[in-house]
Write a protein that holds these residues in place. Structure first.
Motif, PDB file in Angstrom:
ATOM      1  N   GLU A 120       0.858  -1.176   0.000  1.00 28.00           N
ATOM      2  CA  GLU A 120       0.000   0.000   0.000  1.00 28.00           C
ATOM      3  C   GLU A 120       0.897   1.229   0.000  1.00 28.00           C
ATOM      4  O   GLU A 120       2.094   1.149   0.301  1.00 28.00           O
ATOM      5  N   ALA A 121       0.306   2.377  -0.305  1.00 25.76           N
ATOM      6  CA  ALA A 121       1.116   3.570  -0.536  1.00 25.76           C
ATOM      7  C   ALA A 121       1.929   3.990   0.688  1.00 25.76           C
ATOM      8  O   ALA A 121       3.078   4.436   0.560  1.00 25.76           O
ATOM      9  N   GLU A 122       1.377   3.860   1.864  1.00 24.52           N
ATOM     10  CA  GLU A 122       2.093   4.307   3.054  1.00 24.52           C
ATOM     11  C   GLU A 122       3.385   3.533   3.291  1.00 24.52           C
ATOM     12  O   GLU A 122       4.271   4.006   4.002  1.00 24.52           O
ATOM     13  N   ASP A 123       3.497   2.351   2.685  1.00 21.68           N
ATOM     14  CA  ASP A 123       4.759   1.617   2.794  1.00 21.68           C
ATOM     15  C   ASP A 123       5.899   2.396   2.141  1.00 21.68           C
ATOM     16  O   ASP A 123       7.059   2.276   2.559  1.00 21.68           O
ATOM     17  N   PHE A 124       5.583   3.203   1.125  1.00 24.29           N
ATOM     18  CA  PHE A 124       6.615   4.035   0.515  1.00 24.29           C
ATOM     19  C   PHE A 124       7.191   5.023   1.525  1.00 24.29           C
ATOM     20  O   PHE A 124       8.402   5.255   1.555  1.00 24.29           O
ATOM     21  N   ARG A 125       6.332   5.598   2.339  1.00 26.56           N
ATOM     22  CA  ARG A 125       6.813   6.562   3.327  1.00 26.56           C
ATOM     23  C   ARG A 125       7.838   5.914   4.258  1.00 26.56           C
ATOM     24  O   ARG A 125       8.857   6.510   4.601  1.00 26.56           O
ATOM     25  N   ARG A 126       7.569   4.682   4.643  1.00 30.92           N
ATOM     26  CA  ARG A 126       8.510   3.973   5.510  1.00 30.92           C
ATOM     27  C   ARG A 126       9.844   3.757   4.806  1.00 30.92           C
ATOM     28  O   ARG A 126      10.913   3.912   5.409  1.00 30.92           O
ATOM     29  N   GLN A 127       9.787   3.415   3.514  1.00 37.39           N
ATOM     30  CA  GLN A 127      11.023   3.254   2.751  1.00 37.39           C
ATOM     31  C   GLN A 127      11.780   4.573   2.629  1.00 37.39           C
ATOM     32  O   GLN A 127      12.996   4.635   2.834  1.00 37.39           O
ATOM     33  N   TYR A 128      11.061   5.623   2.271  1.00 37.54           N
ATOM     34  CA  TYR A 128      11.713   6.910   2.070  1.00 37.54           C
ATOM     35  C   TYR A 128      12.389   7.397   3.349  1.00 37.54           C
ATOM     36  O   TYR A 128      13.442   8.041   3.286  1.00 37.54           O
ATOM     37  N   ARG A 129      11.778   7.125   4.465  1.00 36.00           N
ATOM     38  CA  ARG A 129      12.361   7.608   5.719  1.00 36.00           C
ATOM     39  C   ARG A 129      13.625   6.840   6.091  1.00 36.00           C
ATOM     40  O   ARG A 129      14.500   7.373   6.784  1.00 36.00           O
ATOM     41  N   ILE A 130      13.744   5.591   5.630  1.00 36.09           N
ATOM     42  CA  ILE A 130      15.010   4.872   5.790  1.00 36.09           C
ATOM     43  C   ILE A 130      16.103   5.608   5.006  1.00 36.09           C
ATOM     44  O   ILE A 130      17.213   5.839   5.505  1.00 36.09           O
ATOM     45  N   THR A 131      15.781   5.991   3.774  1.00 36.62           N
ATOM     46  CA  THR A 131      16.737   6.724   2.952  1.00 36.62           C
ATOM     47  C   THR A 131      17.107   8.052   3.604  1.00 36.62           C
ATOM     48  O   THR A 131      18.289   8.422   3.668  1.00 36.62           O
ATOM     49  N   ALA A 132      16.106   8.777   4.094  1.00 36.29           N
ATOM     50  CA  ALA A 132      16.378  10.057   4.749  1.00 36.29           C
ATOM     51  C   ALA A 132      17.243   9.865   5.990  1.00 36.29           C
ATOM     52  O   ALA A 132      18.087  10.716   6.308  1.00 36.29           O
ATOM     53  N   GLY A 133      17.047   8.751   6.696  1.00 35.36           N
ATOM     54  CA  GLY A 133      17.877   8.463   7.868  1.00 35.36           C
ATOM     55  C   GLY A 133      19.328   8.228   7.497  1.00 35.36           C
ATOM     56  O   GLY A 133      20.247   8.714   8.185  1.00 35.36           O
ATOM     57  N   PHE A 134      19.553   7.495   6.413  1.00 30.75           N
ATOM     58  CA  PHE A 134      20.925   7.304   5.925  1.00 30.75           C
ATOM     59  C   PHE A 134      21.548   8.651   5.545  1.00 30.75           C
ATOM     60  O   PHE A 134      22.729   8.896   5.799  1.00 30.75           O
ATOM     61  N   ALA A 135      20.758   9.517   4.920  1.00 33.76           N
ATOM     62  CA  ALA A 135      21.275  10.827   4.508  1.00 33.76           C
ATOM     63  C   ALA A 135      21.718  11.636   5.718  1.00 33.76           C
ATOM     64  O   ALA A 135      22.766  12.302   5.686  1.00 33.76           O
ATOM     65  N   SER A 136      20.946  11.584   6.777  1.00 30.94           N
ATOM     66  CA  SER A 136      21.314  12.305   7.994  1.00 30.94           C
ATOM     67  C   SER A 136      22.636  11.794   8.563  1.00 30.94           C
ATOM     68  O   SER A 136      23.509  12.578   8.959  1.00 30.94           O
ATOM     69  N   GLN A 137      22.801  10.481   8.579  1.00 29.89           N
ATOM     70  CA  GLN A 137      24.056   9.906   9.072  1.00 29.89           C
ATOM     71  C   GLN A 137      25.229  10.280   8.166  1.00 29.89           C
ATOM     72  O   GLN A 137      26.350  10.514   8.646  1.00 29.89           O
ATOM     73  N   ALA A 138      24.967  10.343   6.853  1.00 29.22           N
ATOM     74  CA  ALA A 138      26.036  10.725   5.928  1.00 29.22           C
ATOM     75  C   ALA A 138      26.475  12.160   6.171  1.00 29.22           C
ATOM     76  O   ALA A 138      27.675  12.477   6.102  1.00 29.22           O
ATOM     77  N   ARG A 139      25.533  13.039   6.453  1.00 29.06           N
ATOM     78  CA  ARG A 139      25.901  14.427   6.745  1.00 29.06           C
ATOM     79  C   ARG A 139      26.727  14.518   8.022  1.00 29.06           C
ATOM     80  O   ARG A 139      27.602  15.377   8.137  1.00 29.06           O
ATOM     81  N   ASP A 140      26.457  13.625   8.956  1.00 32.48           N
ATOM     82  CA  ASP A 140      27.258  13.602  10.179  1.00 32.48           C
ATOM     83  C   ASP A 140      28.716  13.251   9.884  1.00 32.48           C
ATOM     84  O   ASP A 140      29.608  13.574  10.684  1.00 32.48           O
ATOM     85  N   LEU A 141      28.970  12.595   8.746  1.00 29.07           N
ATOM     86  CA  LEU A 141      30.341  12.281   8.326  1.00 29.07           C
ATOM     87  C   LEU A 141      30.997  13.458   7.615  1.00 29.07           C
ATOM     88  O   LEU A 141      32.167  13.374   7.243  1.00 29.07           O
ATOM     89  N   GLY A 142      30.237  14.526   7.400  1.00 31.26           N
ATOM     90  CA  GLY A 142      30.776  15.690   6.717  1.00 31.26           C
ATOM     91  C   GLY A 142      30.572  15.678   5.217  1.00 31.26           C
ATOM     92  O   GLY A 142      31.160  16.500   4.502  1.00 31.26           O
ATOM     93  N   LEU A 143      29.738  14.782   4.720  1.00 29.91           N
ATOM     94  CA  LEU A 143      29.467  14.699   3.280  1.00 29.91           C
ATOM     95  C   LEU A 143      28.304  15.615   2.892  1.00 29.91           C
ATOM     96  O   LEU A 143      27.360  15.793   3.666  1.00 29.91           O
TER      97      LEU A 143
END
Length: 276
Positions: A47-70
């Motif tokens: 269902e569509a809301e499953d996409f939101r869960r996927q996208y937030r995993i990606t956004a979480g990785f992005a936040s951690q990457a910024r913590d590395l200075g990228l």
């Protein structure tokens, strides 16, 4: 001066090396990337809301990457091949509806600042039943309409045929989206002239394609499409490929400092950096 070394298409996976892979990227000289959502086995879409869960995993990785200075720009959107799998289980009409809603969720995350662009979205890159291609085109057109409304780029996954760039340009025009805001991922070598119909291109970081793009004077970005799959380490290319290849071409004199800054800083900044 530290050279900017930017990978325009890279995936991370909860089951893969994820942040350790980015540490390796940074150690090789990488300074920035476009982190692109990809379906995760940990979140099955029914269902569509499953996409939101996927996208937030990606956004979480992005936040951690910024913590590395990228420098990180985040792309979220319904991966087009998923429509076929959904249609096989739920029927084509329901599958298309779920994909459209997934596009809506992606656009809302970009509008709120949780992501920077819609992607990778598009249509199958392999021959398949025309009904699936038509459905994917309708979903993609909706995505371009949304992108035009919120002023963000769209990263495209699709075939590379003689009419690919013209068909995507026509869709962008229909949406009122500037053509340069449509990025053809896994593009052939960039060139001057109208061969790309004004679209932006992201070129796999093979020596052949990078040299071809440079010799033609093309305007392009470089990518690996690293997928962080523990069963296929280094696929599609190693996470360190862009920094190593760009530095190698710079050291050999095949890329000037101006070339590197254009490919790895100026073009990504123009496309993505408005929101950060």
């Amino acid at each position: 001066m530290e050279l900017p070394l930017y990978d325009d298409h890279l995936h991370l996976s909860p089951a893969g090396r994820n942040i350790d892979a980015l540490r390796e990227f940074r150690a090789a000289g990488g300074t920035g990337l476009t982190l692109v959502n990809l379906p995760y086995a940990e979140v099955q879409v029914s269902e569509a809301e499953d996409f939101r869960r996927q996208y937030r995993i990606t956004a979480g990785f992005a936040s951690q990457a910024r913590d590395l200075g990228l420098r990180v720009h985040t792309a979220v959107g319904p991966y087009p091949i998923l429509l076929i799998h959904l249609a096989e289980h739920l029927g084509l009409e329901r599958a298309e509806s779920i994909m459209v809603e997934g596009m809506d969720i992606a656009a809302s995350m970009v509008a709120s600042g949780e992501a920077d662009l819609i992607g990778e979205v598009g249509r199958p890159h392999f021959p398949c039943d025309r009904k699936y291609v038509d459905a994917c085109n309708r979903v993609l057109q909706h995505g371009m309409d949304l992108a035009a409304d919120i002023g963000c780029p769209v990263m495209i996954h699709c075939e590379t045929d003689d009419d690919t760039f013209s068909s995507l340009a026509h869709m962008a025009d229909s949406a009122g989206l500037p053509r340069k805001m449509v990025i053809k991922h896994s593009s052939p070598a960039a060139s001057r002239g109208d061969s790309t119909c004004g679209l932006s291109v992201s070129v796999p970081a093979s020596r052949t394609l990078l040299r071809g793009s440079l010799s033609a004077g093309g305007v392009f970005m470089a990518e690996t499409d690293y997928i962080d799959d523990p069963a296929r380490p280094g696929a599609i290319m190693s996470v360190t490929t862009v920094p190593k290849r760009i530095k190698g071409l710079y050291s050999s004199g095949e890329m000037s400092e101006e070339d590197v800054i254009r490919v790895c800083q100026d073009i990504p900044d123009e496309l993505y950096a408005r929101r950060r």
